[in-house]
Design a protein around this motif. Sequence first.
Motif, PDB file in Angstrom:
ATOM      1  N   ARG A 160      31.778  29.062  57.155  1.00  0.00           N
ATOM      2  CA  ARG A 160      31.197  29.867  56.068  1.00  0.00           C
ATOM      3  C   ARG A 160      30.276  30.957  56.631  1.00  0.00           C
ATOM      4  NH1 ARG A 160      30.654  24.734  52.615  1.00  0.00           N
ATOM      5  NH2 ARG A 160      32.089  25.097  50.883  1.00  0.00           N
ATOM      6  N   GLY A 215      39.742  30.953  48.889  1.00  0.00           N
ATOM      7  CA  GLY A 215      38.627  30.369  48.149  1.00  0.00           C
ATOM      8  C   GLY A 215      37.309  30.509  48.883  1.00  0.00           C
ATOM      9  N   GLU A 265      34.121  32.458  47.421  1.00  0.00           N
ATOM     10  CA  GLU A 265      32.824  31.796  47.407  1.00  0.00           C
ATOM     11  C   GLU A 265      31.775  32.633  48.141  1.00  0.00           C
ATOM     12  OE1 GLU A 265      31.918  27.274  48.321  1.00  0.00           O
ATOM     13  OE2 GLU A 265      32.019  28.445  50.181  1.00  0.00           O
ATOM     14  N   ILE A 284      32.910  31.643  41.648  1.00  0.00           N
ATOM     15  CA  ILE A 284      32.961  30.192  41.484  1.00  0.00           C
ATOM     16  C   ILE A 284      34.348  29.686  41.863  1.00  0.00           C
ATOM     17  CG2 ILE A 284      32.884  28.301  39.816  1.00  0.00           C
ATOM     18  CD1 ILE A 284      30.792  29.900  38.283  1.00  0.00           C
ATOM     19  N   VAL A 285      34.385  28.627  42.676  1.00  0.00           N
ATOM     20  CA  VAL A 285      35.632  27.934  43.027  1.00  0.00           C
ATOM     21  C   VAL A 285      35.587  26.568  42.363  1.00  0.00           C
ATOM     22  CG1 VAL A 285      37.087  27.086  44.890  1.00  0.00           C
ATOM     23  CG2 VAL A 285      35.724  29.165  45.227  1.00  0.00           C
ATOM     24  N   SER A 286      36.631  26.215  41.619  1.00  0.00           N
ATOM     25  CA  SER A 286      36.620  24.964  40.869  1.00  0.00           C
ATOM     26  C   SER A 286      38.036  24.420  40.713  1.00  0.00           C
ATOM     27  CB  SER A 286      35.999  25.192  39.483  1.00  0.00           C
ATOM     28  OG  SER A 286      36.764  26.130  38.754  1.00  0.00           O
ATOM     29  N   PHE A 331      39.787  30.188  41.707  1.00  0.00           N
ATOM     30  CA  PHE A 331      38.519  30.881  41.914  1.00  0.00           C
ATOM     31  C   PHE A 331      38.424  32.078  40.977  1.00  0.00           C
ATOM     32  CE2 PHE A 331      41.474  31.984  45.411  1.00  0.00           C
ATOM     33  CZ  PHE A 331      41.723  33.322  45.130  1.00  0.00           C
TER      34      PHE A 331
END
Length: 230
Positions: A69, A90, A94, A99-101, A137
């Motif tokens: 990251r 993703g 991020e 938002i990643v879900s 995402f």
Amino acid sequence: MHIYFLHHADHLGPARFADWLTGMGHSYNGCLLHRGEAPPRLEDCDALIVLDAPLDLAPPHADWLSRERKLIQRALKSGKPLLGVGFGAGLIAEGLGAIVSPGTYPELGFHRVTLAEDSPFDLPEQFEAFMCHRDIFGLPEGALPLGASTASPVQGFSWDGGRVVALQCHLEATEPSVRAHLDAQSGMATVANQRFVQPRDEILAEPRRFDQLASLLDRVLLDWLRSVPG
């Protein structure tokens, strides 16, 4: 140019990415993060491609994920080309604040993507692409959308004038890479909603689909690497 691939599994390699780069005269290396290799220094490459990861990857237990990251954040600020696919897309979303879900409907197989009206990608208004994901995402601020499938409202995006590209769908897929993907993944067999999960035989029934993906990937990568002068 010299490109670094960030790997998250042995069976999820660069597939047609590698063939395309070689054919265009570029060189590349791979960093096997899942085997404990340290991420490359950004100054050691001209561009980064962040590959997909297994469906059963448990990010809280991946000790390399925080380092990855940080590398992505540096790449976003660096001016160097950055591309992610699947899990890699993703991570980029991020990193840009989206938002990643988990999605309502996981997607596995070949599904239709409809290009967004304001899409910057040189792609047909509709095309089929291979998909294998459960997460979705959002569209980061300042990004332009690729388009949508029935199950995923954001199938990718472009940011910073095309220097950064995120692809939920797999334009790099080849028949061998998809076979390896299907052999290794088992997460889709246990998902509650199978509406957009195709059986193996259906996925592999038409080899010409992979040839069609090659021409789509060519368009995307040419624009991506042209996005940075010099």
